[in-house]
Design a protein around this motif. Sequence first.
Motif, PDB file in Angstrom:
ATOM      1  N   GLY A  33       0.830  -1.142   0.113  1.00 26.24           N
ATOM      2  CA  GLY A  33       0.002   0.120   0.049  1.00 26.24           C
ATOM      3  C   GLY A  33       0.592   1.257   0.045  1.00 26.24           C
ATOM      4  O   GLY A  33       0.347   2.466   0.344  1.00 26.24           O
ATOM      5  N   ARG A  62      -3.283   3.148  -3.883  1.00 28.56           N
ATOM      6  CA  ARG A  62      -4.019   2.060  -4.240  1.00 28.56           C
ATOM      7  C   ARG A  62      -4.246   1.982  -5.507  1.00 28.56           C
ATOM      8  O   ARG A  62      -4.270   2.900  -6.308  1.00 28.56           O
ATOM      9  CB  ARG A  62      -5.356   2.565  -3.570  1.00 28.56           C
ATOM     10  CG  ARG A  62      -5.503   2.831  -2.076  1.00 28.56           C
ATOM     11  CD  ARG A  62      -6.741   3.249  -1.404  1.00 28.56           C
ATOM     12  NE  ARG A  62      -7.665   2.320  -1.657  1.00 28.56           N
ATOM     13  CZ  ARG A  62      -9.318   2.775  -1.333  1.00 28.56           C
ATOM     14  NH1 ARG A  62      -9.525   3.823  -1.077  1.00 28.56           N
ATOM     15  NH2 ARG A  62      -9.982   1.517  -1.736  1.00 28.56           N
ATOM     16  N   PRO A  78      -6.566  -3.651   3.254  1.00 33.04           N
ATOM     17  CA  PRO A  78      -6.762  -3.501   1.856  1.00 33.04           C
ATOM     18  C   PRO A  78      -6.596  -4.619   1.192  1.00 33.04           C
ATOM     19  O   PRO A  78      -6.708  -4.723   0.012  1.00 33.04           O
ATOM     20  CB  PRO A  78      -6.061  -2.340   1.532  1.00 33.04           C
ATOM     21  CG  PRO A  78      -5.211  -2.235   2.613  1.00 33.04           C
ATOM     22  CD  PRO A  78      -5.881  -2.605   3.904  1.00 33.04           C
ATOM     23  N   HIS A 128      -8.160   2.226   5.962  1.00 34.74           N
ATOM     24  CA  HIS A 128      -7.386   1.045   5.415  1.00 34.74           C
ATOM     25  C   HIS A 128      -6.111   0.869   6.306  1.00 34.74           C
ATOM     26  O   HIS A 128      -5.356   1.677   6.426  1.00 34.74           O
ATOM     27  CB  HIS A 128      -7.038   1.354   3.999  1.00 34.74           C
ATOM     28  CG  HIS A 128      -8.193   1.308   3.266  1.00 34.74           C
ATOM     29  ND1 HIS A 128      -8.845   0.011   2.751  1.00 34.74           N
ATOM     30  CD2 HIS A 128      -8.842   2.271   2.697  1.00 34.74           C
ATOM     31  CE1 HIS A 128      -9.857   0.454   2.245  1.00 34.74           C
ATOM     32  NE2 HIS A 128     -10.031   1.736   1.788  1.00 34.74           N
ATOM     33  N   ARG A 176      -3.052  -1.974   7.521  1.00 32.30           N
ATOM     34  CA  ARG A 176      -2.649  -3.196   7.113  1.00 32.30           C
ATOM     35  C   ARG A 176      -1.690  -3.723   8.444  1.00 32.30           C
ATOM     36  O   ARG A 176      -1.726  -5.021   8.709  1.00 32.30           O
ATOM     37  CB  ARG A 176      -1.664  -3.206   6.257  1.00 32.30           C
ATOM     38  CG  ARG A 176      -2.365  -2.973   4.663  1.00 32.30           C
ATOM     39  CD  ARG A 176      -1.585  -3.716   3.559  1.00 32.30           C
ATOM     40  NE  ARG A 176      -1.653  -5.134   3.722  1.00 32.30           N
ATOM     41  CZ  ARG A 176      -0.666  -5.931   2.735  1.00 32.30           C
ATOM     42  NH1 ARG A 176      -0.162  -5.426   1.835  1.00 32.30           N
ATOM     43  NH2 ARG A 176      -0.797  -7.235   3.211  1.00 32.30           N
TER      44      ARG A 176
END
Length: 323
Positions: free
Chosen positions: A18, A58, A202, A226, A228
Amino acid sequence: MELEVRHLRALCAIADTGSVRKAALQLGMTQPSLTTQLHRIESCIGGLLFTRGRTGSRPTPLGHSVLARARPIIAEMSALVTAARDAALGIGGARLRIGSIGSRAVTGWLHRIHRRLPETDTTIHIDVSSGVLLQLLATNQLDVALVHETTGFPLPVPAGVERRVLIACEPRFVALSAGHPAAARPVVPLGELAGDDWITDPAADDEATALHRAFTAAGTAPRILHVRDTTTAAELVASGEAVRCCQPTAAPEAGTVVRPLLGDPLTAQLSLASRRGALPMRELDALFGDLMEAYAEAAERNETYRLWLREQGGGLLPLPTGR
């Protein structure tokens, strides 16, 4: 410029992390050099592959299309290199390559496999994406994998890969701060969490999309974050800054509680996936039995899930036997 495998790896690294910066670290490159390479790739393809913003990079619709074709190519190349290295080194003997989404059942599953197959070289690959695990199966990089499919969002299953259903309709619970107003409820209506920020990964298959659908059905829209990194996500939930979906077997982190959602608006199917003919049916049956027992054991340890199962009338899971 012609696209090479290294260019495809770069695109996948940006999508998976990302961030161009994080992808550069992963690839052992500098951020400026990776940025330049990305611009050249986009120029070659003729379109923007990623949008850049404060939350990271993205994939655009074109980017998703390119990534969907790139991942199988990279997986096939990795499989080729692994097979060639094994042949060159004369590697033999029994081995079992397991893949799995993150799950509380994994430890118990491995324990049972090691006990049953002590002479087998067993490895495990954990990934947040079931789609990635299925591709690794299809390209002979895994033998079996525990995967999940969000209800209403079918996974693209590669040719030659089969699935055996473990849990047909597993609920998704919600993790929230112990100080959240809804934490006092034994079951939380989705509408009471409409004003909260919802954390999604994501890279997880259809997680955010399923959340959008559930909130749309409830007549509102979620606010998505979002994230991670699991440590950051846990701290955001504990601090009351956000909430997030979780598996029903999940244990609450410090300062948080896990609650079922009223009416189970978010569910998933758990399956054991394998490549057709890769393992003898007897061994596949044994692996499935090991996994089912490990899952039932994890469910029994979790008081919230145990109560939810009891309210469903019981009989959804076998009792763990510890065979």
